[in-house]
Design a protein around this motif. Structure first.
Motif, PDB file in Angstrom:
ATOM      1  N   PRO A   6       0.807  -1.226   0.000  1.00 19.14           N
ATOM      2  CA  PRO A   6       0.000   0.000   0.000  1.00 19.14           C
ATOM      3  C   PRO A   6       0.837   1.273   0.000  1.00 19.14           C
ATOM      4  O   PRO A   6       0.397   2.303  -0.523  1.00 19.14           O
ATOM      5  CB  PRO A   6      -0.825  -0.127   1.283  1.00 19.14           C
ATOM      6  N   ASP A   7       2.055   1.212   0.564  1.00 18.34           N
ATOM      7  CA  ASP A   7       2.902   2.410   0.582  1.00 18.34           C
ATOM      8  C   ASP A   7       3.214   2.910  -0.824  1.00 18.34           C
ATOM      9  O   ASP A   7       3.406   4.113  -1.029  1.00 18.34           O
ATOM     10  CB  ASP A   7       4.215   2.105   1.311  1.00 18.34           C
ATOM     11  N   ALA A   8       3.249   1.979  -1.787  1.00 13.47           N
ATOM     12  CA  ALA A   8       3.572   2.361  -3.159  1.00 13.47           C
ATOM     13  C   ALA A   8       2.483   3.223  -3.795  1.00 13.47           C
ATOM     14  O   ALA A   8       2.727   3.878  -4.815  1.00 13.47           O
ATOM     15  CB  ALA A   8       3.797   1.108  -4.001  1.00 13.47           C
ATOM     16  N   LEU A   9       1.293   3.241  -3.177  1.00 10.21           N
ATOM     17  CA  LEU A   9       0.177   3.996  -3.747  1.00 10.21           C
ATOM     18  C   LEU A   9       0.011   5.384  -3.134  1.00 10.21           C
ATOM     19  O   LEU A   9      -0.679   6.238  -3.693  1.00 10.21           O
ATOM     20  CB  LEU A   9      -1.134   3.223  -3.555  1.00 10.21           C
ATOM     21  N   LEU A  10       0.635   5.615  -1.990  1.00  9.15           N
ATOM     22  CA  LEU A  10       0.338   6.822  -1.227  1.00  9.15           C
ATOM     23  C   LEU A  10       0.612   8.115  -1.975  1.00  9.15           C
ATOM     24  O   LEU A  10      -0.156   9.083  -1.868  1.00  9.15           O
ATOM     25  CB  LEU A  10       1.112   6.816   0.092  1.00  9.15           C
ATOM     26  N   ASN A  11       1.710   8.172  -2.713  1.00  6.95           N
ATOM     27  CA  ASN A  11       2.045   9.412  -3.411  1.00  6.95           C
ATOM     28  C   ASN A  11       1.001   9.810  -4.447  1.00  6.95           C
ATOM     29  O   ASN A  11       0.868  10.983  -4.801  1.00  6.95           O
ATOM     30  CB  ASN A  11       3.416   9.299  -4.080  1.00  6.95           C
ATOM     31  N   ASP A  12       0.257   8.826  -4.928  1.00 12.47           N
ATOM     32  CA  ASP A  12      -0.742   9.107  -5.963  1.00 12.47           C
ATOM     33  C   ASP A  12      -2.113   9.449  -5.387  1.00 12.47           C
ATOM     34  O   ASP A  12      -3.006   9.865  -6.120  1.00 12.47           O
ATOM     35  CB  ASP A  12      -0.880   7.900  -6.899  1.00 12.47           C
ATOM     36  N   ILE A  13      -2.284   9.255  -4.080  1.00 12.07           N
ATOM     37  CA  ILE A  13      -3.580   9.522  -3.451  1.00 12.07           C
ATOM     38  C   ILE A  13      -3.564  10.903  -2.822  1.00 12.07           C
ATOM     39  O   ILE A  13      -2.780  11.178  -1.920  1.00 12.07           O
ATOM     40  CB  ILE A  13      -3.905   8.449  -2.394  1.00 12.07           C
ATOM     41  N   ARG A  14      -4.440  11.758  -3.315  1.00  6.85           N
ATOM     42  CA  ARG A  14      -4.485  13.142  -2.823  1.00  6.85           C
ATOM     43  C   ARG A  14      -5.721  13.406  -1.964  1.00  6.85           C
ATOM     44  O   ARG A  14      -5.700  14.272  -1.107  1.00  6.85           O
ATOM     45  CB  ARG A  14      -4.479  14.112  -4.007  1.00  6.85           C
ATOM     46  N   HIS A  15      -6.783  12.666  -2.196  1.00  4.31           N
ATOM     47  CA  HIS A  15      -8.052  12.994  -1.540  1.00  4.31           C
ATOM     48  C   HIS A  15      -8.673  11.765  -0.888  1.00  4.31           C
ATOM     49  O   HIS A  15      -9.226  10.890  -1.563  1.00  4.31           O
ATOM     50  CB  HIS A  15      -9.035  13.583  -2.554  1.00  4.31           C
ATOM     51  N   ALA A  16      -8.596  11.699   0.435  1.00  4.46           N
ATOM     52  CA  ALA A  16      -9.262  10.645   1.207  1.00  4.46           C
ATOM     53  C   ALA A  16      -9.276  11.081   2.665  1.00  4.46           C
ATOM     54  O   ALA A  16      -8.319  11.693   3.150  1.00  4.46           O
ATOM     55  CB  ALA A  16      -8.540   9.313   1.059  1.00  4.46           C
ATOM     56  N   GLY A  17     -10.362  10.774   3.357  1.00  3.47           N
ATOM     57  CA  GLY A  17     -10.450  11.156   4.762  1.00  3.47           C
ATOM     58  C   GLY A  17      -9.502  10.364   5.627  1.00  3.47           C
ATOM     59  O   GLY A  17      -8.730  10.918   6.414  1.00  3.47           O
ATOM     60  N   ALA A  18      -9.537   9.050   5.514  1.00  4.82           N
ATOM     61  CA  ALA A  18      -8.620   8.164   6.231  1.00  4.82           C
ATOM     62  C   ALA A  18      -8.228   7.043   5.286  1.00  4.82           C
ATOM     63  O   ALA A  18      -9.066   6.532   4.532  1.00  4.82           O
ATOM     64  CB  ALA A  18      -9.267   7.597   7.489  1.00  4.82           C
ATOM     65  N   ILE A  19      -6.962   6.660   5.322  1.00  4.27           N
ATOM     66  CA  ILE A  19      -6.446   5.632   4.419  1.00  4.27           C
ATOM     67  C   ILE A  19      -6.053   4.411   5.241  1.00  4.27           C
ATOM     68  O   ILE A  19      -5.194   4.492   6.127  1.00  4.27           O
ATOM     69  CB  ILE A  19      -5.239   6.158   3.630  1.00  4.27           C
ATOM     70  N   PHE A  20      -6.680   3.292   4.967  1.00  2.00           N
ATOM     71  CA  PHE A  20      -6.441   2.041   5.682  1.00  2.00           C
ATOM     72  C   PHE A  20      -5.541   1.175   4.801  1.00  2.00           C
ATOM     73  O   PHE A  20      -5.938   0.747   3.721  1.00  2.00           O
ATOM     74  CB  PHE A  20      -7.771   1.349   5.983  1.00  2.00           C
ATOM     75  N   MET A  21      -4.342   0.917   5.294  1.00  5.77           N
ATOM     76  CA  MET A  21      -3.286   0.364   4.449  1.00  5.77           C
ATOM     77  C   MET A  21      -3.061  -1.122   4.702  1.00  5.77           C
ATOM     78  O   MET A  21      -2.694  -1.532   5.800  1.00  5.77           O
ATOM     79  CB  MET A  21      -2.003   1.156   4.678  1.00  5.77           C
ATOM     80  N   GLY A  22      -3.306  -1.924   3.667  1.00  2.99           N
ATOM     81  CA  GLY A  22      -3.051  -3.354   3.746  1.00  2.99           C
ATOM     82  C   GLY A  22      -4.282  -4.159   4.129  1.00  2.99           C
ATOM     83  O   GLY A  22      -5.261  -3.632   4.660  1.00  2.99           O
ATOM     84  N   ARG A  23      -4.214  -5.448   3.883  1.00  4.66           N
ATOM     85  CA  ARG A  23      -5.367  -6.331   4.062  1.00  4.66           C
ATOM     86  C   ARG A  23      -5.775  -6.523   5.513  1.00  4.66           C
ATOM     87  O   ARG A  23      -6.905  -6.922   5.792  1.00  4.66           O
ATOM     88  CB  ARG A  23      -5.062  -7.691   3.433  1.00  4.66           C
ATOM     89  N   HIS A  24      -4.870  -6.289   6.425  1.00  9.21           N
ATOM     90  CA  HIS A  24      -5.174  -6.521   7.837  1.00  9.21           C
ATOM     91  C   HIS A  24      -5.606  -5.245   8.554  1.00  9.21           C
ATOM     92  O   HIS A  24      -5.592  -5.189   9.787  1.00  9.21           O
ATOM     93  CB  HIS A  24      -3.954  -7.147   8.528  1.00  9.21           C
ATOM     94  N   THR A  25      -6.018  -4.252   7.781  1.00  9.06           N
ATOM     95  CA  THR A  25      -6.445  -2.969   8.355  1.00  9.06           C
ATOM     96  C   THR A  25      -7.852  -2.630   7.876  1.00  9.06           C
ATOM     97  O   THR A  25      -8.046  -1.721   7.070  1.00  9.06           O
ATOM     98  CB  THR A  25      -5.467  -1.846   7.953  1.00  9.06           C
ATOM     99  N   PRO A  26      -8.863  -3.333   8.365  1.00 11.98           N
ATOM    100  CA  PRO A  26     -10.234  -3.007   7.958  1.00 11.98           C
ATOM    101  C   PRO A  26     -10.680  -1.685   8.557  1.00 11.98           C
ATOM    102  O   PRO A  26     -10.223  -1.275   9.632  1.00 11.98           O
ATOM    103  CB  PRO A  26     -11.055  -4.170   8.536  1.00 11.98           C
ATOM    104  N   GLU A  27     -11.569  -1.021   7.875  1.00 13.36           N
ATOM    105  CA  GLU A  27     -12.079   0.262   8.343  1.00 13.36           C
ATOM    106  C   GLU A  27     -12.727   0.131   9.716  1.00 13.36           C
ATOM    107  O   GLU A  27     -12.711   1.085  10.514  1.00 13.36           O
ATOM    108  CB  GLU A  27     -13.070   0.813   7.313  1.00 13.36           C
ATOM    109  N   ALA A  28     -13.267  -1.038  10.041  1.00  8.85           N
ATOM    110  CA  ALA A  28     -13.925  -1.232  11.334  1.00  8.85           C
ATOM    111  C   ALA A  28     -12.983  -0.967  12.505  1.00  8.85           C
ATOM    112  O   ALA A  28     -13.397  -0.448  13.547  1.00  8.85           O
ATOM    113  CB  ALA A  28     -14.478  -2.656  11.425  1.00  8.85           C
ATOM    114  N   ILE A  29     -11.712  -1.312  12.364  1.00 14.32           N
ATOM    115  CA  ILE A  29     -10.748  -1.031  13.431  1.00 14.32           C
ATOM    116  C   ILE A  29     -10.612   0.476  13.628  1.00 14.32           C
ATOM    117  O   ILE A  29     -10.523   0.972  14.755  1.00 14.32           O
ATOM    118  CB  ILE A  29      -9.382  -1.679  13.116  1.00 14.32           C
ATOM    119  N   GLY A  30     -10.612   1.223  12.527  1.00 15.38           N
ATOM    120  CA  GLY A  30     -10.527   2.669  12.616  1.00 15.38           C
ATOM    121  C   GLY A  30     -11.739   3.286  13.289  1.00 15.38           C
ATOM    122  O   GLY A  30     -11.634   4.328  13.944  1.00 15.38           O
ATOM    123  N   ASP A  31     -12.889   2.659  13.150  1.00 14.90           N
ATOM    124  CA  ASP A  31     -14.096   3.180  13.785  1.00 14.90           C
ATOM    125  C   ASP A  31     -13.980   3.206  15.300  1.00 14.90           C
ATOM    126  O   ASP A  31     -14.587   4.052  15.962  1.00 14.90           O
ATOM    127  CB  ASP A  31     -15.302   2.314  13.403  1.00 14.90           C
TER     128      ASP A  31
END
Length: 431
Positions: free
Chosen positions: A338-363
């Motif tokens: 996922p780190d390889a994609l970060l430079n190309d992402i400009r607009h997102a509220g929260a970025i959950f990186m990798g398969r073991h980081t579901p949005e539910a944990i962020g909640d």
């Protein structure tokens, strides 16, 4: 659930229709909210009490009955099941640790003329947090709003939470205890927002209001902005999950991550973007399988049919462009690197990186705030944080010698703006 492809001739039209959402744009709703705010401003407690009795079917006969003591909050915490208490305490600690890193400091420097310039950071005096109420309520919202405020140094945090028919979730009260909330009033709706903004005989006026609510709450927050600050006008929850059909992907995980947002609300939005047509088909099948046994399957299904989509893109570049076009509240990058994609992402509220980081944990317990910009506003907005509960004052101290060259510059510019008093005020300092 609709399936789209960027190769479709009308893809842009379909995407625009999918993303279209007006948070608060109903004339009758706005009039109703304006009327409630006017009544609260005029009559205070009596209107808040009457509207709470009417809309929440609450039996309270005085404002005292709508106020909770610190003892009640502490008892709610003490009476929690041990595992639940531990989980809530863990989440609160992680949220606090993360937000402590957001602290901003007052700073100063001396320029080459000997003048001292800087910025003074000051916490707001009093803030109000709105927390959805009833049995389907969210203690995590208490932690995410109150803890950053306390970390920022806010002296008093006032929480409002509706209690339909007098029912309150004890977890919400326990969370208020953990987060250090100072006062709690069991009121909700536009009347609660108005009470916080303008104050009543019982409820003190605040400097800023944060926290999610229904469309009446959102409309009221918009209406009182200017009298007080607000965090944002939040729309329905959103997630965009991005994957590329790699070997380690699991279609059932991807499907459940989409459903975790869809079950929030019939107008929540879950979008899956992939470079693999096979993966798109597999995820669609897993969604149907999961819907057969989810407790909130009816809500989730409506959400997916109303505002969900499975989208195929031809390559990573197209995927990144689409992510930035959508500017999602939550973005999951389910890829090997996922780190390889970060430079190309400009607009997102929260970025959950990798398969073991579901949005539910962020909640709940990752640490970063779950109050995030929705409806594409991640293009210009940030997650709620300590900085939302602080304000800044500029510091300017000119020495006698350092003032003269600046005064000359100001004199010239003021004359060219045809502001003679400005020019003379500066001129007095060097002549």
């Amino acid at each position: 659930m609709r399936q789209l492809s960027t190769s479709d001739s009308n893809f842009e039209q379909q995407l625009s229709k999918l993303l279209a959402f007006e948070t608060v744009n109903d004339a009758q709703l706005l009039k109703t909210v304006d009327d409630i705010i006017a009544q609260v401003r005029h009559d205070g407690d009596s209107v808040v009490l009457a509207l709470t009795q009417k809309f929440d079917q609450h039996t309270a006969t005085s404002m005292d009955e709508l106020s909770l003591s610190q003892q009640a909050l502490a008892e709610a915490f003490d009476n929690l099941d041990g595992k639940v208490r531990e989980a809530l305490t863990t989440a609160a600690a992680r949220v606090r640790t993360f937000h402590e890193r957001q602290q901003q400091e007052t700073w100063q420097y001396t320029d080459e003329l000997g003048n001292r310039l800087g910025q003074k950071v000051t916490a707001l005096d009093r803030v109000g947090i709105y927390v959805p109420g009833g049995l389907a309520s969210y203690p995590s919202s208490v932690l995410m709003n109150a803890i950053p405020a306390k970390v920022a140094g806010v002296k008093e945090v006032i929480m409002v939470v509706p209690a339909p028919k007098g029912v309150l979730n004890p977890l919400v009260l326990a969370a208020a205890h953990l987060a250090g909330v100072d006062k709690v009033f069991t009121i909700g709706g536009a009347q609660a927002v108005a009470a916080l903004a303008y104050g009543t005989q019982t409820i003190p006026a605040v400097d800023k209001i944060t926290g999610p609510g229904n469309k009446y709450v959102a409309a009221a927050k918009r209406a009182v902005f200017g009298q007080v600050g607000i965090d944002m006008i939040a729309g329905p929850s959103e997630v965009l999950v991005y994957a590329e059909g790699e070997e380690n992907d699991r279609a059932d995980w991807l499907a459940m991550d989409l459903l975790s947002q869809a079950e929030h609300d019939r107008i929540a939005q879950a979008i899956f973007v992939t470079t693999s047509r096979e993966q798109l088909t597999a995820v669609a099948a897993e969604i149907e399988k999961a819907l057969a046994e989810l407790p909130k399957a009816d809500i989730a299904r409506d959400s997916l049919q109303n505002r969900g989509a499975l989208i195929w893109v031809k390559d990573r570049s197209e995927g990144m462009a689409l992510i930035n076009r959508i500017a999602p509240e939550h973005l999951e990058l389910s890829v090997d690197d996922p780190d390889a994609l970060l430079n190309d992402i400009r607009h997102a509220g929260a970025i959950f990186m990798g398969r073991h980081t579901p949005e539910a944990i962020g909640d709940y317990c990752a640490g970063p705030n779950h109050v995030l910009p929705t409806s594409g506003t991640a293009r210009f907005s940030s997650p709620l944080g300590v900085y939302d509960f602080q304000k800044k004052s500029s510091l300017i101290y000119c020495s006698e010698s350092g003032s003269k060259p600046l005064a000359k510059t100001a004199d010239i510019l003021a004359q060219h703006e045809d502001l003679e008093a400005h020019a003379r005020s500066a001129r007095y300092r060097y002549k």
